[in-house]
Design a protein around this motif. Structure first.
Motif, PDB file in Angstrom:
ATOM      1  N   ASN A  65     -38.894  64.908   0.467  1.00  0.00           N
ATOM      2  CA  ASN A  65     -40.016  65.285   1.324  1.00  0.00           C
ATOM      3  C   ASN A  65     -40.863  66.368   0.654  1.00  0.00           C
ATOM      4  OD1 ASN A  65     -41.196  64.482   3.759  1.00  0.00           O
ATOM      5  ND2 ASN A  65     -40.455  66.313   4.805  1.00  0.00           N
ATOM      6  N   ARG A  68     -42.741  64.814  -2.319  1.00  0.00           N
ATOM      7  CA  ARG A  68     -43.740  63.828  -1.925  1.00  0.00           C
ATOM      8  C   ARG A  68     -44.906  64.438  -1.154  1.00  0.00           C
ATOM      9  NH1 ARG A  68     -40.948  58.873   0.336  1.00  0.00           N
ATOM     10  NH2 ARG A  68     -40.720  58.414  -1.851  1.00  0.00           N
ATOM     11  N   HIS A  69     -44.651  65.441  -0.330  1.00  0.00           N
ATOM     12  CA  HIS A  69     -45.676  65.911   0.593  1.00  0.00           C
ATOM     13  C   HIS A  69     -46.109  67.360   0.433  1.00  0.00           C
ATOM     14  CE1 HIS A  69     -45.223  62.199   2.821  1.00  0.00           C
ATOM     15  NE2 HIS A  69     -43.921  62.410   2.891  1.00  0.00           N
ATOM     16  N   ALA A  70     -45.316  68.201  -0.214  1.00  0.00           N
ATOM     17  CA  ALA A  70     -45.595  69.640  -0.174  1.00  0.00           C
ATOM     18  C   ALA A  70     -46.157  70.214  -1.460  1.00  0.00           C
ATOM     19  CB  ALA A  70     -44.313  70.392   0.201  1.00  0.00           C
ATOM     20  N   ASP A  73     -51.648  68.397  -5.542  1.00  0.00           N
ATOM     21  CA  ASP A  73     -51.814  67.112  -6.212  1.00  0.00           C
ATOM     22  C   ASP A  73     -51.533  67.162  -7.706  1.00  0.00           C
ATOM     23  OD1 ASP A  73     -52.401  65.733  -3.915  1.00  0.00           O
ATOM     24  OD2 ASP A  73     -54.563  66.013  -4.100  1.00  0.00           O
ATOM     25  N   ARG A  76     -47.616  67.167  -8.263  1.00  0.00           N
ATOM     26  CA  ARG A  76     -46.786  66.111  -7.671  1.00  0.00           C
ATOM     27  C   ARG A  76     -46.275  65.198  -8.768  1.00  0.00           C
ATOM     28  NH1 ARG A  76     -50.403  65.043  -2.776  1.00  0.00           N
ATOM     29  NH2 ARG A  76     -49.381  66.453  -1.379  1.00  0.00           N
ATOM     30  N   SER A 108     -45.898  74.630   0.031  1.00  0.00           N
ATOM     31  CA  SER A 108     -46.824  74.324   1.121  1.00  0.00           C
ATOM     32  C   SER A 108     -46.468  75.110   2.379  1.00  0.00           C
ATOM     33  CB  SER A 108     -46.790  72.832   1.440  1.00  0.00           C
ATOM     34  OG  SER A 108     -47.538  72.556   2.605  1.00  0.00           O
ATOM     35  N   ASP A 110     -47.692  74.043   5.271  1.00  0.00           N
ATOM     36  CA  ASP A 110     -47.842  73.042   6.330  1.00  0.00           C
ATOM     37  C   ASP A 110     -46.473  72.661   6.878  1.00  0.00           C
ATOM     38  OD1 ASP A 110     -50.567  73.029   5.833  1.00  0.00           O
ATOM     39  OD2 ASP A 110     -50.434  71.323   4.460  1.00  0.00           O
ATOM     40  N   SER A 113     -43.805  67.261   6.425  1.00  0.00           N
ATOM     41  CA  SER A 113     -44.374  65.923   6.586  1.00  0.00           C
ATOM     42  C   SER A 113     -43.254  64.935   6.819  1.00  0.00           C
ATOM     43  CB  SER A 113     -45.153  65.519   5.338  1.00  0.00           C
ATOM     44  OG  SER A 113     -46.278  66.330   5.198  1.00  0.00           O
ATOM     45  N   GLY A 114     -43.615  63.828   7.397  1.00  0.00           N
ATOM     46  CA  GLY A 114     -42.605  62.820   7.677  1.00  0.00           C
ATOM     47  C   GLY A 114     -41.920  63.083   9.001  1.00  0.00           C
ATOM     48  N   SER A 129     -40.001  54.680   3.983  1.00  0.00           N
ATOM     49  CA  SER A 129     -40.718  55.949   4.100  1.00  0.00           C
ATOM     50  C   SER A 129     -40.858  56.361   5.553  1.00  0.00           C
ATOM     51  CB  SER A 129     -42.097  55.761   3.457  1.00  0.00           C
ATOM     52  OG  SER A 129     -42.956  56.776   3.825  1.00  0.00           O
ATOM     53  N   GLY A 130     -40.835  57.654   5.828  1.00  0.00           N
ATOM     54  CA  GLY A 130     -41.065  58.143   7.176  1.00  0.00           C
ATOM     55  C   GLY A 130     -39.812  58.388   7.982  1.00  0.00           C
TER      56      GLY A 130
END
Length: 165
Positions: A65, A68-70, A73, A76, A108, A110, A113-114, A129-130
């Protein structure tokens, strides 16, 4: 890092920490394999081999996670050069006599994610995914996250496992 993490956990005595270990993880998806190897080695040293399967699954999901998300760009996996002096993701394992915490720090601020919503999970139950945080929730006794304070920026996503005495 431990102080804000303890704020989201049941009361613990910080002097009762019987073990802690940490490793930096590069912005590459093979870092997940490295995180599992590090987890196996650490749990073996602590005599917790029987907990490896559940803990490794959760560690894999938290690290994936974060990768992939934190990450920005350009750092990554598959992104830019990412020539940072310190790995962007860090895995911490902390053990008390009756609990084990796995915490993954990423840059991150934020929310993770997920995050899953029951309706989304029902509609997408066949997707790989998810489902990460759903698995974290299912295999750990509790989990949460908090933004970091002070000089460190980012967040920590943690999962708690109860241990037998």
């Amino acid at each position: 890092m431990l102080e804000p993490l303890r704020q989201g956990l049941p009361p613990v005595d910080p002097t009762a920490v019987s073990g802690s270990a940490s490793c930096g993880l590069p912005a590459r998806f093979d870092a997940v394999r490295g995180a599992r190897t590090f987890t196996r080695s650490t749990l073996t040293q602590w005599g917790l081999d029987e907990r490896f399967d559940d803990v490794a699954l959760v560690v894999s999901e938290l690290v994936t996670n974060a990768l992939r998300h934190a990450l920005p760009d350009d750092s990554r996996p598959g992104g830019g050069s990412g020539g940072e002096p310190e790995p962007p993701v860090r895995l911490h394992l902390m053990r008390w006599s009756t609990r084990l915490v796995c915490a993954v720090r990423d840059p991150s601020e934020d929310r993770p994610s997920g995050s899953f919503a029951p309706a989304e999970t029902d509609q997408n139950c066949d997707l790989e995914s998810g489902r990460g945080l759903f698995l974290v929730d299912s295999y750990s006794d509790s989990w949460g996250w908090h933004p970091l304070a002070g000089r460190l920026t980012g967040k920590v996503v943690w999962a708690l496992f109860s241990l037998q005495d």
